[in-house]
Design a protein around this motif. Sequence first.
Motif, PDB file in Angstrom:
ATOM      1  N   GLU A  90      37.173  26.839  49.094  1.00  0.00           N
ATOM      2  CA  GLU A  90      38.182  27.673  49.737  1.00  0.00           C
ATOM      3  C   GLU A  90      37.968  27.733  51.244  1.00  0.00           C
ATOM      4  O   GLU A  90      38.906  27.611  52.020  1.00  0.00           O
ATOM      5  N   PRO A  99      47.299  33.359  52.435  1.00  0.00           N
ATOM      6  CA  PRO A  99      46.215  33.318  51.444  1.00  0.00           C
ATOM      7  C   PRO A  99      46.701  33.057  50.025  1.00  0.00           C
ATOM      8  O   PRO A  99      46.036  32.376  49.256  1.00  0.00           O
ATOM      9  N   LYS A 100      47.877  33.552  49.731  1.00  0.00           N
ATOM     10  CA  LYS A 100      48.334  33.342  48.347  1.00  0.00           C
ATOM     11  C   LYS A 100      48.647  31.856  48.104  1.00  0.00           C
ATOM     12  O   LYS A 100      48.454  31.351  47.011  1.00  0.00           O
ATOM     13  N   TYR A 101      49.090  31.168  49.170  1.00  0.00           N
ATOM     14  CA  TYR A 101      49.336  29.735  49.041  1.00  0.00           C
ATOM     15  C   TYR A 101      48.026  28.963  49.029  1.00  0.00           C
ATOM     16  O   TYR A 101      47.876  27.984  48.306  1.00  0.00           O
ATOM     17  N   LYS A 137      45.368  29.893  47.856  1.00  0.00           N
ATOM     18  CA  LYS A 137      44.815  30.034  46.513  1.00  0.00           C
ATOM     19  C   LYS A 137      45.369  28.947  45.584  1.00  0.00           C
ATOM     20  O   LYS A 137      44.644  28.348  44.793  1.00  0.00           O
ATOM     21  N   ILE A 138      46.662  28.701  45.722  1.00  0.00           N
ATOM     22  CA  ILE A 138      47.287  27.637  44.932  1.00  0.00           C
ATOM     23  C   ILE A 138      46.639  26.289  45.258  1.00  0.00           C
ATOM     24  O   ILE A 138      46.304  25.503  44.369  1.00  0.00           O
ATOM     25  N   VAL A 175      43.677  25.725  46.522  1.00  0.00           N
ATOM     26  CA  VAL A 175      42.302  25.677  46.015  1.00  0.00           C
ATOM     27  C   VAL A 175      42.303  25.359  44.519  1.00  0.00           C
ATOM     28  O   VAL A 175      41.478  24.588  44.025  1.00  0.00           O
ATOM     29  N   GLY A 176      43.293  25.904  43.861  1.00  0.00           N
ATOM     30  CA  GLY A 176      43.395  25.667  42.435  1.00  0.00           C
ATOM     31  C   GLY A 176      43.652  24.209  42.084  1.00  0.00           C
ATOM     32  O   GLY A 176      43.368  23.759  40.966  1.00  0.00           O
TER      33      GLY A 176
END
Lengths: 385, 278, 157
Positions: free
Chosen positions: C5, C19-21, C23-24, C26-27
């Motif tokens: 991350e 950050p929410k993107y 996270k995607i 990183v996933g």
Amino acid sequence: MNSNLNANKDLHIVRREDLPQLFNILIKDGHQIVGPTLRDGAIVLDVLEGVAELPLGWTDEQDKARYRLVKRKDEALFGYSCGPQTWKKFLFPPDHILFKADKTRHGWRIDAGENAPPKFAFLGMRACDIHALTELDKVFIAGEYQDSAYLERRENIFIISINCSVVGNNCFCTSMGSGPGAASGYDLALTEIIDGDLHYYLIEVGSEKGEEVLGEIKHRTASQEEIRKGNELLTAAAQAISLKVDTEKLPKILKKSVEHPRWKEIASRCLTCGNCTMVCPTCFCSTVQDYTDLRGSQASRLRKWDSCFNIEYSYIHGGSVRYSSEARYRQWMMHKFASWIDQFGSFGCVGCGRCITWCPAGIDVTEELRFFCQNPLLDTTAKSA
Amino acid sequence: MKARHSEPMIPQPFRVAKVQKETFDTFTLQLKSSKGNGVSHFSPGQFNMLYVFGVGEVPISISGDPSNGTLIHTTRVVGNVTKAMGKLKVGDVIGVRGPFGTPWPVENAKGKDVVIVTGGIGLAPLRPALYYFLKHRDEYGKIVLLYGARSKEDILYRRELEQWRARFDLEVHVTVDRGTGNWRGNVGVVTMLIPKAPFDAHNAVSLVCGPEIMMRFTVLELLKRGIPESKIFLSLERNMKCGIGHCGHCQFGPHFTCKDGPVFPYDQIKDLLEKREI
Amino acid sequence: METLERILAEHPLFKGLDPKYLKIVVGCASNIRFEPEQVIYKEGDPAEKFFLIREGKIGLEINIPHRGSIAIQTVNSGDILGWSWLMPPYKWRFTARVYEPTRAIALDGACLRRKCEEDHALGYEFYRRFADIIVQRLQATRLQLLDVYGHHTERQK
């Protein structure tokens, strides 16, 4: 601008009939006299033996792309404005051997230099011509490197200038601050005066050498009346010059006009023949040519006048930097009226007008300069032509 | 008063002491004065006018080490004179005039990072500067050499570049425009190397030499990194016949490339560089 | 220890990404290593991934009959490898060959593409950021096209 004789100096009179003495003393002194003479329908510059070779009773009529000799009503010896040639050809010859080299068993060897050049006396230089000489001095001898061929010739010249009482249609020395009278740079300055039956020369002395030479010629001190007459002629000449250029902002305006559409328009008329550079008294560009004899045992290197209008002039491998004619015209004009100032602290133009007379397309440099002044390229203007 | 040179147009005879082929169209000549003294003083970035008997004369930058004064010239065959020069053999005589022109600002760069960006034969005029920096290594910050060539076969001074690459006090990156055969180094234009090159843009001097178009793009990248305009130096090429400001050919706006250049600070010429056919 | 991350968040490509993107992203990410001469993908293969090069050198090659493989460009530490996953027909145009031992983060392009399709704000971010890289490469390619070191004799009229 100088349209008054120097009031602080003694002025002298030499009568027309005593002028041959000037030739005699200069020749006796070892000078080769170069001055105006009639040839091929023009007043050219050449080595003179005596007064008889001067263009007695002739004048020139000049206009854009036009030059004609016309008979005068009097017997003036210097009653013309300027011919196609300039004095630079004697100091900076159109072709000049820089060196010769011979093949030897172990390589090659440079030959000794040329014979000593003649000691020149320039008779009939105009104020603009003297200014041009000052510019050439800056190019060839004032810098870190000196041109020995130029220097050798330049060092010994004796200069007899003629203040202009006749002005050509293409003269604009008053705009360039270089005439019609010479303020300095001469050994003797003559003003030719024809007043009824009287024909004499009002003489200013510009150097010790000038004083010595004058001392050998029959002369007397000029009267107030004679000085007044001389001044009158010079003032009239200055007033007769109608071509004008406002030089004050010229370098700045031109530097901002690098992408002006006018260049393209001028280029549509310009033949890039380079005549303007050949007749210009300050153009100094040269190229070199290498030769060998047929056996390849002797080589020589010739320096020749070149012109920024030649496409090869800016050649670097792959092509010429300035391939379009507008770029070449721009180079010439920008050099004379803008970059010369950065390089040598003055304009590279002395206002003699030869480039206007001898341009086969009749391009008038003053007209173009006025165009740029009146139509400056604004910073926001679209740059395409 | 400046020293006067009375016969600057007369070439001095030198002998070819060594000939080395560099690439298919470039070669290096080492010259020795015919009069015995092989030493010739010059500053990095200066050039000589080289004369081939009966053929002509061309300006060629000096590529040797300024501290030992050996006259070394690397030349690319592009015309009659360079072609004839390429045929010279050891012992042949060649005429030399010079050195002429402005040097790279090696003194002013002291205490700073040095970024050399060069392409093609442009490495040749920069080699003396690099020799100088390496000789006075302690007086400089980081030294970065970014070099671009057409292909691996066109890389100049290959062996030396390898030696430089092996040094820890020198950052050398070479790239080629065409990655052929077993080339496993960088491929792409030299300007691509600038964004990630390790130097402190606010305390760096950049020396640039290569084709004019390459230099223009290089400057854009250097400016993007934050090197001030006055700290970027370019070496220009123009037609030259005399080398001493007399023949007029090399004019670039108000500048005589031969005596006001060939090395110019970018801020002095930037307005002209953007214009066509100056 | 450096987490995926953090590495991704600090890379210029993802810098400032919501950050929410992130996270995607990183996933969809995983660490990967390549050895010299290894081919990461081949011309014509479906483009389902892209790589953030942490260290190494990869050549983008094209095979020309009779001339063999010619590298057009190399991608080095810090660079992004691959954008064909983002544009139809989602096929690689070059072959990516490893020149130097390479550590990279592989990102699942096919997955991200679907997410971009679902959330156009994310799609905008991706296209904008990749456009930057594409423009840079295009400009470099243009300069390369000029063949500035070649012999040129044609004169412009």
